[in-house]
Design a protein around this motif. Structure first.
Motif, PDB file in Angstrom:
ATOM      1  N   PHE A  20       0.828  -1.265   0.042  1.00  0.00           N
ATOM      2  CA  PHE A  20      -0.040   0.131  -0.016  1.00  0.00           C
ATOM      3  C   PHE A  20       0.986   1.232   0.077  1.00  0.00           C
ATOM      4  CE2 PHE A  20      -2.666   3.462   2.178  1.00  0.00           C
ATOM      5  CZ  PHE A  20      -3.819   3.155   1.180  1.00  0.00           C
ATOM      6  N   ASP A  21       1.990   1.241   0.627  1.00  0.00           N
ATOM      7  CA  ASP A  21       2.795   2.352   0.999  1.00  0.00           C
ATOM      8  C   ASP A  21       4.043   2.509  -0.072  1.00  0.00           C
ATOM      9  OD1 ASP A  21       1.339   3.450   3.158  1.00  0.00           O
ATOM     10  OD2 ASP A  21       2.743   2.113   4.369  1.00  0.00           O
ATOM     11  N   ARG A  22       4.094   1.623  -1.151  1.00  0.00           N
ATOM     12  CA  ARG A  22       5.223   1.882  -2.188  1.00  0.00           C
ATOM     13  C   ARG A  22       5.012   3.032  -2.987  1.00  0.00           C
ATOM     14  NH1 ARG A  22       3.765  -2.748  -5.996  1.00  0.00           N
ATOM     15  NH2 ARG A  22       5.315  -1.911  -7.144  1.00  0.00           N
ATOM     16  N   ARG A  23       6.223   3.809  -2.948  1.00  0.00           N
ATOM     17  CA  ARG A  23       6.069   4.955  -3.812  1.00  0.00           C
ATOM     18  C   ARG A  23       6.665   4.817  -5.193  1.00  0.00           C
ATOM     19  NH1 ARG A  23       5.115   8.333  -0.148  1.00  0.00           N
ATOM     20  NH2 ARG A  23       5.945  10.110   0.139  1.00  0.00           N
ATOM     21  N   LEU A  24       6.398   5.944  -5.846  1.00  0.00           N
ATOM     22  CA  LEU A  24       7.027   5.848  -7.258  1.00  0.00           C
ATOM     23  C   LEU A  24       8.526   5.945  -7.166  1.00  0.00           C
ATOM     24  CD1 LEU A  24       4.515   8.401  -9.291  1.00  0.00           C
ATOM     25  CD2 LEU A  24       4.469   5.946  -9.147  1.00  0.00           C
ATOM     26  N   THR A  25       9.140   5.196  -8.339  1.00  0.00           N
ATOM     27  CA  THR A  25      10.405   5.692  -8.334  1.00  0.00           C
ATOM     28  C   THR A  25      10.796   6.908  -9.310  1.00  0.00           C
ATOM     29  OG1 THR A  25      10.580   4.393 -10.486  1.00  0.00           O
ATOM     30  CG2 THR A  25      10.964   3.085  -8.512  1.00  0.00           C
ATOM     31  N   ALA A  26      12.116   7.372  -9.245  1.00  0.00           N
ATOM     32  CA  ALA A  26      12.383   8.515  -9.926  1.00  0.00           C
ATOM     33  C   ALA A  26      11.789   8.304 -11.573  1.00  0.00           C
ATOM     34  CB  ALA A  26      13.870   8.927  -9.954  1.00  0.00           C
ATOM     35  N   ALA A  27      11.950   7.121 -11.959  1.00  0.00           N
ATOM     36  CA  ALA A  27      11.636   6.958 -13.467  1.00  0.00           C
ATOM     37  C   ALA A  27       9.970   6.871 -13.547  1.00  0.00           C
ATOM     38  CB  ALA A  27      11.847   5.489 -14.025  1.00  0.00           C
ATOM     39  N   GLY A  28       9.427   6.500 -12.284  1.00  0.00           N
ATOM     40  CA  GLY A  28       7.878   6.789 -12.380  1.00  0.00           C
ATOM     41  C   GLY A  28       7.430   7.884 -12.297  1.00  0.00           C
ATOM     42  N   GLU A  29       7.995   8.863 -11.479  1.00  0.00           N
ATOM     43  CA  GLU A  29       7.678  10.110 -11.202  1.00  0.00           C
ATOM     44  C   GLU A  29       7.918  10.931 -12.901  1.00  0.00           C
ATOM     45  OE1 GLU A  29       9.812  12.022  -8.117  1.00  0.00           O
ATOM     46  OE2 GLU A  29       9.205  10.661  -6.629  1.00  0.00           O
ATOM     47  N   ALA A  30       8.852  10.467 -13.643  1.00  0.00           N
ATOM     48  CA  ALA A  30       8.972  11.029 -14.746  1.00  0.00           C
ATOM     49  C   ALA A  30       7.805  10.553 -15.774  1.00  0.00           C
ATOM     50  CB  ALA A  30      10.379  10.658 -15.490  1.00  0.00           C
ATOM     51  N   GLU A  31       7.559   9.200 -15.539  1.00  0.00           N
ATOM     52  CA  GLU A  31       6.582   8.575 -16.357  1.00  0.00           C
ATOM     53  C   GLU A  31       5.036   9.221 -16.142  1.00  0.00           C
ATOM     54  OE1 GLU A  31       8.585   4.212 -16.230  1.00  0.00           O
ATOM     55  OE2 GLU A  31       6.434   4.590 -14.993  1.00  0.00           O
ATOM     56  N   ALA A  32       4.851   9.412 -14.857  1.00  0.00           N
ATOM     57  CA  ALA A  32       3.627  10.088 -14.324  1.00  0.00           C
ATOM     58  C   ALA A  32       3.529  11.593 -15.007  1.00  0.00           C
ATOM     59  CB  ALA A  32       3.324  10.290 -12.973  1.00  0.00           C
ATOM     60  N   ALA A  33       4.656  12.169 -15.082  1.00  0.00           N
ATOM     61  CA  ALA A  33       4.679  13.674 -15.471  1.00  0.00           C
ATOM     62  C   ALA A  33       4.454  13.344 -17.026  1.00  0.00           C
ATOM     63  CB  ALA A  33       5.903  14.289 -15.175  1.00  0.00           C
ATOM     64  N   ARG A  34       4.992  12.651 -17.853  1.00  0.00           N
ATOM     65  CA  ARG A  34       4.648  12.640 -19.130  1.00  0.00           C
ATOM     66  C   ARG A  34       3.229  12.147 -19.587  1.00  0.00           C
ATOM     67  NH1 ARG A  34       9.598  10.096 -19.057  1.00  0.00           N
ATOM     68  NH2 ARG A  34       8.913   8.147 -19.231  1.00  0.00           N
ATOM     69  N   ALA A  35       2.587  11.250 -18.839  1.00  0.00           N
ATOM     70  CA  ALA A  35       1.385  10.994 -19.105  1.00  0.00           C
ATOM     71  C   ALA A  35       0.314  12.066 -18.712  1.00  0.00           C
ATOM     72  CB  ALA A  35       1.076   9.652 -18.004  1.00  0.00           C
TER      73      ALA A  35
END
Length: 157
Positions: A20-35
């Motif tokens: 439940f508490d897993r956070r986005l990785t740095a790559a995931g944060e960049a993916e979320a921003a692109r989306a």
């Protein structure tokens, strides 16, 4: 015509700690921003996420992008039923979208995300990787399973 976006959260940390508490990785944060940049031009007025950290962070990237484009009222709601919930929880979340909403965004987890797309279209998506979105154009918010053409699928990995 209302727009419905079904999304899977961006890449998150591997299994250390609670799921439940897993956070986005740095790559995931960049993916979320692109989306978010891709989705921000859509008329998304109703935003819902599973309450898990990684889905909230993915959705909050969209809130920031919408606000940058003048959508100061953009708010991400949380729906606990979307955390590892069945397809019916997703259908219920769609049914709860206000009738006057121009567009909605719902972000959650596999396998429910792909199963919901399959329920709406009658065809399983070939792939639904992290940071993927399915964009539907609907006639109304009264969705009928199996009645929609394949949506525009896109991933931001």
């Amino acid at each position: 015509m209302p727009v419905l976006v079904i999304a899977r959260h961006a890449h998150a940390e591997d299994g250390a700690g609670s799921d439940f508490d897993r956070r986005l990785t740095a790559a995931g944060e960049a993916e979320a921003a692109r989306a978010a940049d891709f989705l921000a031009p859509l008329p998304l007025t109703h935003l819902v996420a599973s309450p898990a950290a990684r889905t909230r962070a993915t959705g909050e990237a969209l809130v920031r992008a919408l606000r940058e484009r003048g959508g100061a009222e953009a708010v991400l709601e949380s729906d606990p039923a979307l955390y590892n919930g069945p397809v019916q929880a997703w259908l219920d979340a769609i049914a709860a979208i206000p009738g006057d909403a121009a567009g909605a965004y719902i972000v959650g987890h596999q396998p429910s995300v792909a199963a919901t797309v399959e329920t709406l279209t009658g065809t399983a998506p070939e792939s639904f990787r992290p940071s993927s979105v399915a964009v539907f154009e609907l006639d109304s918010w009264d969705v009928e399973p199996g009645q929609y053409p394949a949506p525009q699928l896109r991933d931001f990995v």
